[in-house]
Design a protein around this motif. Structure first.
Motif, PDB file in Angstrom:
ATOM      1  N   VAL A 139      -0.904 -13.660   4.166  1.00 56.25           N
ATOM      2  CA  VAL A 139      -0.353 -13.810   2.819  1.00 56.25           C
ATOM      3  C   VAL A 139      -1.293 -13.079   1.873  1.00 56.25           C
ATOM      4  CG1 VAL A 139       0.261 -15.443   1.001  1.00 56.25           C
ATOM      5  CG2 VAL A 139       0.693 -16.025   3.409  1.00 56.25           C
ATOM      6  N   VAL A 140      -0.828 -11.972   1.335  1.00 59.75           N
ATOM      7  CA  VAL A 140      -1.687 -11.189   0.435  1.00 59.75           C
ATOM      8  C   VAL A 140      -1.447 -11.697  -0.974  1.00 59.75           C
ATOM      9  CG1 VAL A 140      -2.347  -8.881  -0.306  1.00 59.75           C
ATOM     10  CG2 VAL A 140      -1.511  -9.243   2.025  1.00 59.75           C
ATOM     11  N   GLY A 141      -2.426 -12.390  -1.512  1.00 55.91           N
ATOM     12  CA  GLY A 141      -2.238 -13.102  -2.777  1.00 55.91           C
ATOM     13  C   GLY A 141      -2.322 -12.242  -4.015  1.00 55.91           C
ATOM     14  N   PRO A 142      -3.475 -11.626  -4.294  1.00 55.38           N
ATOM     15  CA  PRO A 142      -3.657 -10.968  -5.590  1.00 55.38           C
ATOM     16  C   PRO A 142      -3.025  -9.576  -5.684  1.00 55.38           C
ATOM     17  CG  PRO A 142      -5.767 -11.555  -4.540  1.00 55.38           C
ATOM     18  CD  PRO A 142      -4.709 -11.657  -3.501  1.00 55.38           C
ATOM     19  N   GLU A 143      -2.887  -9.106  -6.918  1.00 49.85           N
ATOM     20  CA  GLU A 143      -2.217  -7.827  -7.155  1.00 49.85           C
ATOM     21  C   GLU A 143      -3.039  -6.630  -6.662  1.00 49.85           C
ATOM     22  OE1 GLU A 143      -3.268  -9.988  -9.346  1.00 49.85           O
ATOM     23  OE2 GLU A 143      -4.379  -9.053 -10.996  1.00 49.85           O
ATOM     24  N   GLY A 198       4.307 -10.151   1.035  1.00 56.39           N
ATOM     25  CA  GLY A 198       3.912  -9.445  -0.185  1.00 56.39           C
ATOM     26  C   GLY A 198       4.593  -8.094  -0.205  1.00 56.39           C
ATOM     27  N   PRO A 199       4.676  -7.470  -1.393  1.00 57.71           N
ATOM     28  CA  PRO A 199       5.321  -6.165  -1.505  1.00 57.71           C
ATOM     29  C   PRO A 199       4.436  -5.026  -0.996  1.00 57.71           C
ATOM     30  CG  PRO A 199       4.494  -6.868  -3.636  1.00 57.71           C
ATOM     31  CD  PRO A 199       4.249  -8.006  -2.694  1.00 57.71           C
ATOM     32  N   THR A 200       5.060  -3.919  -0.666  1.00 58.09           N
ATOM     33  CA  THR A 200       4.327  -2.689  -0.337  1.00 58.09           C
ATOM     34  C   THR A 200       3.666  -2.158  -1.609  1.00 58.09           C
ATOM     35  OG1 THR A 200       6.253  -1.372  -0.892  1.00 58.09           O
ATOM     36  CG2 THR A 200       6.037  -2.059   1.422  1.00 58.09           C
ATOM     37  N   ALA A 201       2.771  -1.200  -1.415  1.00 57.69           N
ATOM     38  CA  ALA A 201       2.096  -0.603  -2.581  1.00 57.69           C
ATOM     39  C   ALA A 201       3.115   0.005  -3.540  1.00 57.69           C
ATOM     40  CB  ALA A 201       1.089   0.446  -2.129  1.00 57.69           C
ATOM     41  N   ALA A 202       4.133   0.663  -2.993  1.00 56.83           N
ATOM     42  CA  ALA A 202       5.127   1.317  -3.860  1.00 56.83           C
ATOM     43  C   ALA A 202       5.864   0.270  -4.699  1.00 56.83           C
ATOM     44  CB  ALA A 202       6.103   2.127  -3.017  1.00 56.83           C
ATOM     45  N   ALA A 203       6.203  -0.863  -4.092  1.00 52.30           N
ATOM     46  CA  ALA A 203       6.915  -1.908  -4.834  1.00 52.30           C
ATOM     47  C   ALA A 203       5.977  -2.647  -5.782  1.00 52.30           C
ATOM     48  CB  ALA A 203       7.580  -2.879  -3.862  1.00 52.30           C
ATOM     49  N   ALA A 204       4.698  -2.716  -5.420  1.00 53.38           N
ATOM     50  CA  ALA A 204       3.715  -3.424  -6.256  1.00 53.38           C
ATOM     51  C   ALA A 204       3.423  -2.682  -7.556  1.00 53.38           C
ATOM     52  CB  ALA A 204       2.420  -3.654  -5.474  1.00 53.38           C
ATOM     53  N   ARG A 205       3.932  -1.436  -7.674  1.00 56.11           N
ATOM     54  CA  ARG A 205       3.763  -0.711  -8.947  1.00 56.11           C
ATOM     55  C   ARG A 205       4.408  -1.442 -10.116  1.00 56.11           C
ATOM     56  NH1 ARG A 205       6.008   5.146  -8.152  1.00 56.11           N
ATOM     57  NH2 ARG A 205       7.295   3.944  -6.716  1.00 56.11           N
ATOM     58  N   LEU A 206       5.348  -2.341  -9.807  1.00 55.27           N
ATOM     59  CA  LEU A 206       5.960  -3.131 -10.890  1.00 55.27           C
ATOM     60  C   LEU A 206       4.897  -3.858 -11.704  1.00 55.27           C
ATOM     61  CD1 LEU A 206       9.161  -4.724  -9.302  1.00 55.27           C
ATOM     62  CD2 LEU A 206       9.056  -2.971 -11.075  1.00 55.27           C
ATOM     63  N   GLU A 207       3.797  -4.211 -11.060  1.00 52.54           N
ATOM     64  CA  GLU A 207       2.677  -4.799 -11.809  1.00 52.54           C
ATOM     65  C   GLU A 207       1.541  -3.794 -11.983  1.00 52.54           C
ATOM     66  OE1 GLU A 207       1.125  -8.576 -10.439  1.00 52.54           O
ATOM     67  OE2 GLU A 207      -0.486  -8.552 -11.943  1.00 52.54           O
ATOM     68  N   GLY A 208       1.354  -2.941 -10.994  1.00 53.94           N
ATOM     69  CA  GLY A 208       0.201  -2.029 -10.991  1.00 53.94           C
ATOM     70  C   GLY A 208       0.262  -0.979 -12.079  1.00 53.94           C
ATOM     71  N   SER A 209       1.469  -0.661 -12.538  1.00 62.70           N
ATOM     72  CA  SER A 209       1.614   0.288 -13.643  1.00 62.70           C
ATOM     73  C   SER A 209       2.628  -0.255 -14.638  1.00 62.70           C
ATOM     74  CB  SER A 209       2.064   1.664 -13.139  1.00 62.70           C
ATOM     75  OG  SER A 209       2.472   2.454 -14.250  1.00 62.70           O
ATOM     76  N   LYS A 210       2.125  -0.615 -15.799  1.00 62.76           N
ATOM     77  CA  LYS A 210       3.030  -1.142 -16.824  1.00 62.76           C
ATOM     78  C   LYS A 210       3.965  -0.046 -17.326  1.00 62.76           C
ATOM     79  CE  LYS A 210      -0.220  -4.687 -18.384  1.00 62.76           C
ATOM     80  NZ  LYS A 210       0.288  -5.881 -17.752  1.00 62.76           N
ATOM     81  N   ALA A 211       3.490   1.190 -17.291  1.00 64.06           N
ATOM     82  CA  ALA A 211       4.346   2.311 -17.704  1.00 64.06           C
ATOM     83  C   ALA A 211       5.523   2.431 -16.739  1.00 64.06           C
ATOM     84  CB  ALA A 211       3.531   3.615 -17.720  1.00 64.06           C
ATOM     85  N   TYR A 212       5.233   2.323 -15.441  1.00 71.61           N
ATOM     86  CA  TYR A 212       6.296   2.375 -14.427  1.00 71.61           C
ATOM     87  C   TYR A 212       7.292   1.245 -14.667  1.00 71.61           C
ATOM     88  CZ  TYR A 212       8.610   1.887  -9.903  1.00 71.61           C
ATOM     89  OH  TYR A 212       9.547   1.766  -8.924  1.00 71.61           O
TER      90      TYR A 212
END
Ligand code: AMP
Ligand code: GLY
Length: 409
Positions: A58-62, A82-96
């Motif tokens: 279980v990968v917890g943090p962003e 947890g989401p893949t890196a590509a899907a985690a961009r929803l949080e990882g990049s606010k611009a995205y």
């Protein structure tokens, strides 16, 4: 701790964990071990999971999610929640996230994305409501600056774009119109297609009572919040469903838990403030105490791509958490202070103490972070949960301890 209580779980390894991971809580708990590990290093996580013969990670943090830890585990044939890196961009990049929301017609504040201070300043001058400045990248939950004047907003943009505040994360900013209304945290667990809505929680982000003072990671939370079914339907139809559909269309389906921060406008529009690709902290301390069943089974079903909605059920109760923080928080916290009153606090009825910034020094529990302990209480009513949580929180002591007195009111 919740996973260690899940019937399907035989043992848990937490990396890097805190002092709470070596203490067994009340009730039957599977053994918990702590392991030092650079959780942001995908190869190291894969190696550790193999060595420990882990069935589900279980990968917890962003941060590790954005670094592709789930991608690496999946490639190695290890089940991961947890989401893949590509899907985690929803949080990882606010611009995205903001551009994605616009494309998908998800209601969100008018905004501009820019790396150029002059452009940010022009937007702030031209839009009387442009008062929120956010670092594009991850900034430990502190990257959004909500201001109340043109000058403050410009200063925040200048600090990020020209002053290096938040480092690389602040090289691009989102300038947002300030929204007003009622904020709520909506969590859904999803396999990319189907989703399960968890109880709605409210978190208290400012450090002081009545919402005064700077933003923090969260000083408390309560749930379930009663949400009009019509509003809930709008949140699902206007925010959750288009997000999942848009991610599928983009070829980056979203799996895991999606936590949408929603601001419900006075006219009832559920505006998306932010997407987080993980469980909210401290909302989760509330959520897990509202769920019956087996959270590990739910997560395993998501990792396998087949959401098993029946793995958990929402219990008929209320839960609240009040965060006891260290002196100085949300600035640099004072650390290494002895935590007093733990036993008295933990033995209060309906109470469970959750560790956050704690450590053991020579066998003694000490403060080791800003948010030190979460005092969780369950009750038949919100009022009962609240009374219980504060009764317990009052027992805790260390120099400069502070917590909000108005959680749940
Ligand atoms: P974020 O960093 O995007 O997660 O935002 C953190 C917090 O800042 C949110 O939970 C809100 O309380 C506040 N916030 C963010 N964007 C806005 C906005 N456009 N209007 C008002 N408050 C906001
Ligand atoms: N409760 C705020 C967060 O987890 O981002």
């Amino acid at each position: 701790m919740t996973l260690a209580r899940a019937p399907s779980v035989a043992s848990v390894v937490v990396a890097p964990g805190n002092a709470g991971c070596t203490q067994s809580g009340r009730g039957a708990v599977a053994p918990i071990a702590r392991r030092a590990l650079d959780i942001n290093d995908p190869a190291a996580v894969v190696a550790a999971a193999k060595e420990e013969k882990i069935d589900l990670v279980v990968v917890g943090p962003e941060a590790p999610l954005c670094r592709g830890v789930v991608d690496a585990l999946s490639a190695a044939g290890i089940a991961a929640f947890g989401p893949t890196a590509a899907a985690a961009r929803l949080e990882g990049s606010k611009a995205y996230m903001k551009r994605f929301a616009k494309e998908q017609n998800i209601p969100t504040a008018p905004f501009v994305v820019t790396s150029d201070y002059a452009e940010a300043a022009r937007f702030i001058d031209a839009n009387p409501r442009a008062r929120v400045v956010k670092a594009d990248g991850l900034a430990g939950g502190k990257g959004a600056v909500v201001t109340s004047s043109v000058d403050e907003a410009k200063r925040a943009a200048r600090d990020m774009l020209m002053g290096g505040r938040f480092g690389d994360a602040g090289r691009t900013v989102v300038v947002d119109a300030l929204l007003e209304g009622v904020e709520m945290s909506v969590h859904v667990v999803t396999d990319g297609e189907r989703y399960l809505v968890l109880p709605v929680a409210r978190d208290y982000k400012r450090v002081g009572d009545g919402g005064e003072g700077p933003n923090t990671g969260g000083m408390g939370a309560i749930g379930p919040i009663v949400v009009d079914p019509k509003l809930m339907k709008r949140i699902e139809q206007e925010v959750i469903q288009p997000t999942l559909a848009g991610m599928r269309e983009a070829g980056t389906p979203y799996r895991g838990v999606l936590y949408a921060g929603i601001m419900v406008a006075p006219d009832g529009t559920p505006n998306l403030l932010e997407h987080n690709v993980r469980f909210g902290d401290p909302e989760t301390q509330v959520l897990v105490h509202l769920l019956d069943g087996d959270l590990a089974e739910l997560m395993a079903s998501v990792a396998a791509g087949e959401l098993d909605e029946g793995a958990v059920a929402v219990g008929e109760r209320h839960a609240m958490v009040v965060v006891a923080a260290a002196d100085g928080y949300p600035g640099p916290p004072r650390e290494g202070d002895l935590v007093g009153g733990m036993e008295q606090a933990a033995m209060q009825e309906g109470v469970r103490i959750v560790h956050a910034g704690t450590d053991l020094q020579g066998g003694a529990l000490v403060t080791a972070g800003g948010r030190v302990l979460g005092v969780v209480a369950i009750g038949e009513s919100a009022e009962q949960a609240r009374t219980r949580a504060y009764r317990a929180a009052e027992k805790l002591s260390w120099p400069g301890i502070h917590f909000r007195r108005d959680i749940g009111t």
